[in-house]
Design a protein around this motif. Structure first.
Motif, PDB file in Angstrom:
ATOM      1  N   LEU A 216      10.068  -9.555 -12.123  1.00 26.39           N
ATOM      2  CA  LEU A 216       9.866  -8.233 -12.890  1.00 26.39           C
ATOM      3  C   LEU A 216       9.455  -8.366 -14.286  1.00 26.39           C
ATOM      4  CD1 LEU A 216      12.941  -6.344 -11.285  1.00 26.39           C
ATOM      5  CD2 LEU A 216      10.680  -6.284 -10.484  1.00 26.39           C
ATOM      6  N   SER A 217       9.695  -9.476 -15.226  1.00 21.09           N
ATOM      7  CA  SER A 217       9.332  -9.741 -16.381  1.00 21.09           C
ATOM      8  C   SER A 217       7.813  -9.780 -16.586  1.00 21.09           C
ATOM      9  CB  SER A 217      10.115 -10.920 -16.993  1.00 21.09           C
ATOM     10  OG  SER A 217       9.373 -12.117 -16.281  1.00 21.09           O
ATOM     11  N   LEU A 218       7.073  -9.981 -15.501  1.00 19.54           N
ATOM     12  CA  LEU A 218       5.538  -9.927 -15.278  1.00 19.54           C
ATOM     13  C   LEU A 218       5.318  -8.489 -15.972  1.00 19.54           C
ATOM     14  CD1 LEU A 218       4.413 -11.410 -12.097  1.00 19.54           C
ATOM     15  CD2 LEU A 218       4.311 -12.262 -14.282  1.00 19.54           C
ATOM     16  N   LEU A 223       1.483  -5.218 -19.496  1.00 15.72           N
ATOM     17  CA  LEU A 223       1.108  -4.354 -20.635  1.00 15.72           C
ATOM     18  C   LEU A 223       0.334  -5.059 -21.842  1.00 15.72           C
ATOM     19  CD1 LEU A 223       1.535  -1.753 -22.153  1.00 15.72           C
ATOM     20  CD2 LEU A 223       3.656  -2.718 -23.014  1.00 15.72           C
ATOM     21  N   ALA A 224       0.761  -6.383 -22.091  1.00 12.11           N
ATOM     22  CA  ALA A 224      -0.304  -6.927 -23.084  1.00 12.11           C
ATOM     23  C   ALA A 224      -1.201  -7.843 -22.814  1.00 12.11           C
ATOM     24  CB  ALA A 224       0.959  -8.178 -23.756  1.00 12.11           C
ATOM     25  N   THR A 225      -1.619  -7.948 -21.683  1.00 15.03           N
ATOM     26  CA  THR A 225      -2.779  -8.909 -21.151  1.00 15.03           C
ATOM     27  C   THR A 225      -3.688  -7.950 -20.182  1.00 15.03           C
ATOM     28  OG1 THR A 225      -1.518 -10.830 -21.637  1.00 15.03           O
ATOM     29  CG2 THR A 225      -3.599 -10.857 -20.144  1.00 15.03           C
ATOM     30  N   GLY A 226      -2.899  -7.700 -19.083  1.00 11.83           N
ATOM     31  CA  GLY A 226      -3.597  -6.804 -17.726  1.00 11.83           C
ATOM     32  C   GLY A 226      -4.328  -5.639 -18.278  1.00 11.83           C
ATOM     33  N   LEU A 227      -3.392  -4.835 -19.002  1.00  9.97           N
ATOM     34  CA  LEU A 227      -3.895  -3.535 -19.090  1.00  9.97           C
ATOM     35  C   LEU A 227      -5.210  -3.422 -20.227  1.00  9.97           C
ATOM     36  CD1 LEU A 227      -3.580  -0.321 -18.632  1.00  9.97           C
ATOM     37  CD2 LEU A 227      -1.881  -0.303 -20.674  1.00  9.97           C
ATOM     38  N   ALA A 310       5.346   5.365 -15.663  1.00 10.40           N
ATOM     39  CA  ALA A 310       6.339   4.406 -14.606  1.00 10.40           C
ATOM     40  C   ALA A 310       6.580   3.208 -15.062  1.00 10.40           C
ATOM     41  CB  ALA A 310       5.184   4.388 -13.318  1.00 10.40           C
ATOM     42  N   HIS A 311       5.852   2.722 -16.116  1.00  5.64           N
ATOM     43  CA  HIS A 311       5.909   1.215 -16.688  1.00  5.64           C
ATOM     44  C   HIS A 311       7.173   1.014 -17.539  1.00  5.64           C
ATOM     45  CE1 HIS A 311       5.644  -2.217 -19.391  1.00  5.64           C
ATOM     46  NE2 HIS A 311       4.864  -2.811 -18.577  1.00  5.64           N
ATOM     47  N   VAL A 312       7.333   2.130 -18.206  1.00  3.27           N
ATOM     48  CA  VAL A 312       8.506   2.456 -19.255  1.00  3.27           C
ATOM     49  C   VAL A 312       9.701   2.301 -18.373  1.00  3.27           C
ATOM     50  CG1 VAL A 312       9.793   3.861 -20.530  1.00  3.27           C
ATOM     51  CG2 VAL A 312       7.500   3.328 -21.145  1.00  3.27           C
ATOM     52  N   VAL A 313       9.725   3.174 -17.213  1.00  5.00           N
ATOM     53  CA  VAL A 313      10.937   3.099 -16.329  1.00  5.00           C
ATOM     54  C   VAL A 313      11.330   1.898 -15.928  1.00  5.00           C
ATOM     55  CG1 VAL A 313      11.904   4.154 -14.296  1.00  5.00           C
ATOM     56  CG2 VAL A 313      10.759   5.747 -15.988  1.00  5.00           C
TER      57      VAL A 313
END
Length: 410
Positions: A216-218, A223-227, A310-313
């Motif tokens: 889940l730490s992915l 956020l930092a790379t994929g988005l 959704a990411h924040v949750v």
């Protein structure tokens, strides 16, 4: 010492540390490539190898925390990290960077587990997760301040300013070590109650739970790379929306982390939180994939923002579940090595995350997002069964704390 004063000192130390981290991690890539003139490929290889090798130190340093006391070991780890930061001023090529990064990564990843062990020893059971959550809030606020300082460094472009920023981070670490030493000590585990230094690694249910939930730490690599890569290459959303996503995440964590963490104090609650995290992160991946379907920049940006919700949750519940599971399922009198396992499994996933997320998002496009969603869902599928198996062991800290609480009831 009064509990409130202890918490204030812990949070102050984390705030100083967070400022230094925000400063360093916002400039390190530019500093190493443009100021130290290390080719980007060599830099990435050295950082990757150094990060993976550094993971091996987490469990031995956790054992040292049991033998010597977590406060003293954490202070030593932070000082060593400060010395490694000073060493970055002198790196000049692949091999020197590899040596410094390996050393830096070893003490950085180890310090996470030792800090949790220190909080565990200083706080009563009902306050531990809350204090950890407060620390994360303070750290994120300070991290944002450090990142703001990094903007000034990057704007200047002067080598002397970059070097000064690196030394400021080292100074912040040394100050954090000093602040750590003024909290009360936690007594080392008595020799007669010490477990084998390999107990945590032999505890297969615990290792399995920490390993699967570490997937889940992915969310951080997402956020930092994929988005940012996805926004730039496959959507009509403006690139600044990637920065907006980071701001939204930081603000939400500062506002909601303590509140969410209250819902994951016990083991059943932590298992439930891991499921919520997986579902939210899977939904986030699906929503981000949809952003490529629209030709409207405004609509694409709105989709990105919805995905960030959704990411924040997912991130909030992941961190909370991690604390609840690791604190409740570790063995009493072996807290250091168990938190070392927790830190090393998460650090391994974080180290591999950027490469994995980049390969899926840029290589497979929307199918890559669906694979990530499936990984998140599958990672928590066995957690409930593993937690039930682990909870049957009477040596777990959660079971011991429960018996202690029952014994003092009138």
């Amino acid at each position: 010492m009064d509990k409130r004063r202890i918490v204030r000192r812990l949070l102050t130390g984390q705030g100083v540390n967070g400022f230094g981290d925000g400063l360093w991690f916002s400039i390190w890539a530019i500093y190493l490539t443009q100021i130290r003139h290390i080719p980007a490929g060599n830099m990435g290889l050295a950082m990757g190898i150094g990060g993976l090798v550094g993971l091996l130190a987490a469990v031995p340093i956790g054992v040292a925390a049991e033998r010597r006391g977590p406060r003293e070991v954490l202070c030593a780890v932070i000082v060593l990290r400060g010395l490694a930061m000073v060493a970055y001023v002198f790196v000049g090529g692949f091999w020197s960077l590899l040596v410094v990064t390996t050393f830096f990564s070893a003490v950085q990843s180890s310090g996470v587990g030792v800090r949790v062990t220190l909080v565990y020893g200083l706080m009563p059971a009902e306050d531990r997760v809350r204090v950890l959550a407060q620390g994360r809030v303070v750290q994120h606020i300070a991290y944002a301040a450090g990142a703001g300082g990094a903007m000034l460094v990057l704007a200047s472009g002067e080598p002397a300013v970059f070097v000064a920023a690196v030394l400021i981070d080292a100074l912040a670490l040394f100050l954090t070590a000093a602040l750590t030493m003024i909290v009360p000590p936690v007594a080392p585990v008595p020799r007669e109650r010490r477990s084998s230094g390999m107990q945590a690694l032999r505890d297969l249910p615990y290792v399995a739970i920490m390993g699967t939930t570490a997937v889940l730490s992915l969310c951080w690599a997402l956020l930092a790379t994929g988005l940012p890569l996805w926004i730039a290459q496959d959507t009509r959303a403006p690139l600044w929306s990637a920065g907006l996503a980071v701001v939204v995440s930081s603000v939400a964590i500062a506002v909601f982390q303590v509140r969410v963490s209250r819902r994951a104090v016990g083991i059943p609650e932590a298992v439930r939180a891991s499921r919520i995290s997986a579902l939210a992160l899977a939904a986030c991946c699906a929503i981000f994939a949809v952003a490529a379907w629209t030709a409207s920049p405004v609509l694409a940006t709105c989709v990105i923002i919805a995905g960030m919700g959704a990411h924040v949750v997912g991130e909030l519940y992941y961190v909370s579940s991690r604390w609840g599971l690791s604190l409740g399922l570790m063995a009493k009198n072996a807290e250091g090595q168990y938190q070392g396992v927790t830190a090393s499994t998460e650090a391994a996933a974080v180290a591999m995350g950027p490469a994995l997320v980049t390969a899926l998002v840029t290589g497979l496009s929307q199918a890559g997002w669906m694979i990530l969603a499936a990984l998140f869902l599958l990672s928590t599928a066995p957690v409930a069964a593993l937690a039930r198996r682990a909870a049957r062991d009477g040596f777990r800290a959660g079971a011991v704390d429960h018996r202690s609480a029952q014994s003092v009831k009138p």
